[in-house]
Design a protein around this motif. Structure first.
Motif, PDB file in Angstrom:
ATOM      1  N   VAL A   1       0.838  -1.194   0.000  1.00 55.02           N
ATOM      2  CA  VAL A   1       0.000   0.000   0.000  1.00 55.02           C
ATOM      3  C   VAL A   1       0.876   1.248   0.000  1.00 55.02           C
ATOM      4  CG1 VAL A   1      -1.729   1.280   1.297  1.00 55.02           C
ATOM      5  CG2 VAL A   1      -1.835  -1.207   1.217  1.00 55.02           C
ATOM      6  N   LEU A   2       0.561   2.184  -0.876  1.00 62.80           N
ATOM      7  CA  LEU A   2       1.308   3.432  -0.957  1.00 62.80           C
ATOM      8  C   LEU A   2       0.732   4.457   0.005  1.00 62.80           C
ATOM      9  CD1 LEU A   2       1.537   3.723  -4.851  1.00 62.80           C
ATOM     10  CD2 LEU A   2       3.266   2.827  -3.307  1.00 62.80           C
ATOM     11  N   ILE A   3       1.536   5.460   0.355  1.00 56.16           N
ATOM     12  CA  ILE A   3       1.068   6.563   1.197  1.00 56.16           C
ATOM     13  C   ILE A   3       1.470   7.885   0.559  1.00 56.16           C
ATOM     14  CG2 ILE A   3       1.196   5.217   3.335  1.00 56.16           C
ATOM     15  CD1 ILE A   3       3.837   6.662   3.928  1.00 56.16           C
ATOM     16  N   VAL A   4       0.749   8.939   0.902  1.00 59.29           N
ATOM     17  CA  VAL A   4       1.089  10.279   0.413  1.00 59.29           C
ATOM     18  C   VAL A   4       1.903  10.971   1.489  1.00 59.29           C
ATOM     19  CG1 VAL A   4       0.185  12.514  -0.305  1.00 59.29           C
ATOM     20  CG2 VAL A   4      -0.986  10.427  -0.997  1.00 59.29           C
ATOM     21  N   SER A   5       3.147  11.277   1.170  1.00 63.50           N
ATOM     22  CA  SER A   5       4.020  11.935   2.156  1.00 63.50           C
ATOM     23  C   SER A   5       3.756  13.440   2.170  1.00 63.50           C
ATOM     24  CB  SER A   5       5.489  11.670   1.815  1.00 63.50           C
ATOM     25  OG  SER A   5       5.753  10.283   1.808  1.00 63.50           O
ATOM     26  N   PRO A   6       3.380  14.012   3.325  1.00 63.21           N
ATOM     27  CA  PRO A   6       3.079  15.449   3.430  1.00 63.21           C
ATOM     28  C   PRO A   6       4.329  16.313   3.469  1.00 63.21           C
ATOM     29  CG  PRO A   6       2.852  14.413   5.560  1.00 63.21           C
ATOM     30  CD  PRO A   6       3.165  13.305   4.589  1.00 63.21           C
ATOM     31  N   ILE A   7       5.022  16.384   2.329  1.00 61.14           N
ATOM     32  CA  ILE A   7       6.229  17.196   2.236  1.00 61.14           C
ATOM     33  C   ILE A   7       6.014  18.284   1.188  1.00 61.14           C
ATOM     34  CG2 ILE A   7       8.692  17.205   1.708  1.00 61.14           C
ATOM     35  CD1 ILE A   7       8.772  14.257   2.519  1.00 61.14           C
ATOM     36  N   GLY A   8       6.093  19.538   1.598  1.00 64.42           N
ATOM     37  CA  GLY A   8       5.868  20.640   0.675  1.00 64.42           C
ATOM     38  C   GLY A   8       4.478  21.229   0.856  1.00 64.42           C
ATOM     39  N   VAL A   9       3.976  21.847  -0.196  1.00 57.39           N
ATOM     40  CA  VAL A   9       2.672  22.506  -0.163  1.00 57.39           C
ATOM     41  C   VAL A   9       1.589  21.534  -0.645  1.00 57.39           C
ATOM     42  CG1 VAL A   9       1.292  24.417  -1.056  1.00 57.39           C
ATOM     43  CG2 VAL A   9       3.721  24.760  -0.540  1.00 57.39           C
TER      44      VAL A   9
ATOM     45  N   THR B   1      -9.741  10.401  -5.353  1.00 58.24           N
ATOM     46  CA  THR B   1     -11.067  10.029  -4.845  1.00 58.24           C
ATOM     47  C   THR B   1     -12.105  10.188  -5.936  1.00 58.24           C
ATOM     48  OG1 THR B   1     -10.486  10.793  -2.614  1.00 58.24           O
ATOM     49  CG2 THR B   1     -12.831  10.508  -3.101  1.00 58.24           C
ATOM     50  N   ASN B   2     -12.881   9.140  -6.154  1.00 59.66           N
ATOM     51  CA  ASN B   2     -14.002   9.199  -7.100  1.00 59.66           C
ATOM     52  C   ASN B   2     -15.129   9.978  -6.426  1.00 59.66           C
ATOM     53  OD1 ASN B   2     -16.228   8.772  -8.747  1.00 59.66           O
ATOM     54  ND2 ASN B   2     -15.799   6.608  -9.085  1.00 59.66           N
ATOM     55  N   GLU B   3     -15.473  11.139  -6.966  1.00 60.22           N
ATOM     56  CA  GLU B   3     -16.479  11.991  -6.322  1.00 60.22           C
ATOM     57  C   GLU B   3     -17.863  11.353  -6.299  1.00 60.22           C
ATOM     58  OE1 GLU B   3     -16.470  15.997  -7.896  1.00 60.22           O
ATOM     59  OE2 GLU B   3     -15.104  16.528  -6.272  1.00 60.22           O
ATOM     60  N   ALA B   4     -18.134  10.437  -7.213  1.00 59.27           N
ATOM     61  CA  ALA B   4     -19.463   9.831  -7.297  1.00 59.27           C
ATOM     62  C   ALA B   4     -19.741   8.843  -6.167  1.00 59.27           C
ATOM     63  CB  ALA B   4     -19.643   9.137  -8.643  1.00 59.27           C
ATOM     64  N   ASN B   5     -18.674   8.157  -5.697  1.00 56.85           N
ATOM     65  CA  ASN B   5     -18.909   7.130  -4.677  1.00 56.85           C
ATOM     66  C   ASN B   5     -17.978   7.222  -3.470  1.00 56.85           C
ATOM     67  OD1 ASN B   5     -16.453   6.127  -5.695  1.00 56.85           O
ATOM     68  ND2 ASN B   5     -17.485   4.673  -7.048  1.00 56.85           N
ATOM     69  N   GLY B   6     -17.023   8.152  -3.507  1.00 55.70           N
ATOM     70  CA  GLY B   6     -16.138   8.339  -2.358  1.00 55.70           C
ATOM     71  C   GLY B   6     -15.000   7.348  -2.244  1.00 55.70           C
ATOM     72  N   ILE B   7     -14.876   6.441  -3.208  1.00 55.29           N
ATOM     73  CA  ILE B   7     -13.793   5.453  -3.153  1.00 55.29           C
ATOM     74  C   ILE B   7     -12.459   6.135  -3.435  1.00 55.29           C
ATOM     75  CG2 ILE B   7     -12.834   3.389  -4.257  1.00 55.29           C
ATOM     76  CD1 ILE B   7     -15.688   2.458  -4.728  1.00 55.29           C
ATOM     77  N   THR B   8     -11.451   5.793  -2.632  1.00 61.91           N
ATOM     78  CA  THR B   8     -10.141   6.442  -2.724  1.00 61.91           C
ATOM     79  C   THR B   8      -9.034   5.421  -2.935  1.00 61.91           C
ATOM     80  OG1 THR B   8     -10.819   8.300  -1.312  1.00 61.91           O
ATOM     81  CG2 THR B   8      -8.472   7.855  -1.462  1.00 61.91           C
ATOM     82  N   ILE B   9      -8.044   5.796  -3.752  1.00 62.40           N
ATOM     83  CA  ILE B   9      -6.847   4.983  -3.924  1.00 62.40           C
ATOM     84  C   ILE B   9      -5.628   5.897  -3.879  1.00 62.40           C
ATOM     85  CG2 ILE B   9      -8.024   3.267  -5.373  1.00 62.40           C
ATOM     86  CD1 ILE B   9      -6.558   4.542  -7.796  1.00 62.40           C
ATOM     87  N   ILE B  10      -4.459   5.302  -3.731  1.00 64.51           N
ATOM     88  CA  ILE B  10      -3.194   6.031  -3.819  1.00 64.51           C
ATOM     89  C   ILE B  10      -2.433   5.483  -5.024  1.00 64.51           C
ATOM     90  CG2 ILE B  10      -1.059   6.694  -2.673  1.00 64.51           C
ATOM     91  CD1 ILE B  10      -3.511   7.696  -1.221  1.00 64.51           C
ATOM     92  N   ALA B  11      -1.996   6.369  -5.910  1.00 64.24           N
ATOM     93  CA  ALA B  11      -1.286   5.937  -7.126  1.00 64.24           C
ATOM     94  C   ALA B  11       0.048   6.653  -7.246  1.00 64.24           C
ATOM     95  CB  ALA B  11      -2.142   6.206  -8.361  1.00 64.24           C
ATOM     96  N   ARG B  12       0.975   6.002  -7.921  1.00 64.88           N
ATOM     97  CA  ARG B  12       2.294   6.602  -8.150  1.00 64.88           C
ATOM     98  C   ARG B  12       2.325   7.276  -9.513  1.00 64.88           C
ATOM     99  NH1 ARG B  12       7.018   6.098  -5.719  1.00 64.88           N
ATOM    100  NH2 ARG B  12       6.283   4.339  -4.482  1.00 64.88           N
ATOM    101  N   VAL B  13       2.838   8.502  -9.551  1.00 63.82           N
ATOM    102  CA  VAL B  13       2.906   9.275 -10.793  1.00 63.82           C
ATOM    103  C   VAL B  13       4.084   8.779 -11.630  1.00 63.82           C
ATOM    104  CG1 VAL B  13       3.159  11.569 -11.819  1.00 63.82           C
ATOM    105  CG2 VAL B  13       1.898  11.282  -9.677  1.00 63.82           C
ATOM    106  N   VAL B  14       3.789   8.379 -12.872  1.00 59.83           N
ATOM    107  CA  VAL B  14       4.832   7.861 -13.758  1.00 59.83           C
ATOM    108  C   VAL B  14       5.041   8.746 -14.979  1.00 59.83           C
ATOM    109  CG1 VAL B  14       4.517   5.469 -13.039  1.00 59.83           C
ATOM    110  CG2 VAL B  14       3.135   6.371 -14.917  1.00 59.83           C
ATOM    111  N   GLY B  15       4.265   9.827 -15.088  1.00 63.07           N
ATOM    112  CA  GLY B  15       4.404  10.724 -16.231  1.00 63.07           C
ATOM    113  C   GLY B  15       3.520  11.946 -16.076  1.00 63.07           C
TER     114      GLY B  15
END
Length: 251
Positions: free
Chosen positions: A145-153, A189-203
């Motif tokens: 499982v990935l996490i979002v690191s709160p570094i920066g703005v 987060t999908n605004e229609a159903n509230g489902i959330t995932i964490i993804a890694r940016v590759v481009g």
């Protein structure tokens, strides 16, 4: 095996005799002697000695071929028939998921669909039990499982997300975004159903061109985990820019 016959290997224990073993394995002394030449000298059996006994069934020796077929038949699992659907003209993965009341992410993952395109005449598994079984077996292979690191703005943005059309089938959550740093993780987060995932940016997406009105593109595995109802969805993304300034205009 000897002369294409199946035999049993037995290690002699205390108190056992050749005659007690012959009775145990339902054979004759002559048959055992043929398999164990050392017995022909008349010397008795010893504790710890290894002997061969013919496998007898219904009064007959069991051949290697018969034994193989019997063993194979005993372990064979009958092929199970799953409920399937043949794709017709005008159908989409979304309409098929709705038709059978299926979780679209299960339908896509279990059938190895890599994008929104399905071919007319193609066969899809639509059996709920089998879809769930296949997806759960694949979960063992997924990435941590990935996490979002709160570094920066902290940045937050809402817009249109769609799937990346690719033949590369991966179970990783991958994303392309306009400004989020490549290699960073973003919360979607999908605004229609509230489902959330964490993804890694590759481009990164271009400012102009075919993607100028798209906020986000996701790998098929990530996109369908958001349970979309159409080929695009409205999503909110959250990420951090290490060197950004709040006056940049992004919220």
């Amino acid at each position: 095996m000897s002369n294409n016959l199946v035999y049993i290997i037995h290690k002699v224990e205390a108190g056992q005799t050749l005659y007690s073993l012959v009775n145990k394995y339902n054979c004759s002394v002559l048959e055992v002697s043929e398999l164990n030449p050392s017995l022909k000298s008349g010397v008795g059996i010893k504790i710890g000695q290894t002997l061969k006994f013919p496998m007898i069934k219904n009064g007959k020796h069991v051949s290697a071929w018969a034994f193989y077929n019997a063993k194979k038949k005993s372990i064979e699992i009958p092929a199970q028939e799953f409920k399937t659907h043949i794709v017709k003209a005008g159908e989409t993965i979304f309409s098929i998921a709705k038709l059978y009341d299926l979780d679209i992410s299960y339908l896509v993952e279990a059938n190895n669909i890599s994008d929104n395109i399905i071919k007319i005449g193609g066969k899809l598994i639509v059996d709920k039990t089998e879809l769930e079984r296949r997806v759960k077996s694949n979960e063992k292979k997924t990435s941590p499982v990935l996490i979002v690191s709160p570094i920066g703005v902290r940045m937050q943005e809402t817009g249109v997300a769609e799937v990346i059309n690719t033949s590369n089938r991966t179970s990783k959550y991958l994303a392309m975004h306009r400004t989020a740093p490549v290699g960073s993780n973003i919360k979607i987060t999908n605004e229609a159903n509230g489902i959330t995932i964490i993804a890694r940016v590759v481009g990164n997406l271009g400012l102009v061109g075919p993607d100028e009105n798209i906020m986000l593109k996701l790998s098929p595995y990530a996109f369908y985990k958001l349970r979309p109802k159409d080929t695009t969805l409205r999503a909110t993304v959250e990420y951090y820019l290490p060197n950004a300034k709040k006056s940049s205009g992004l919220k």
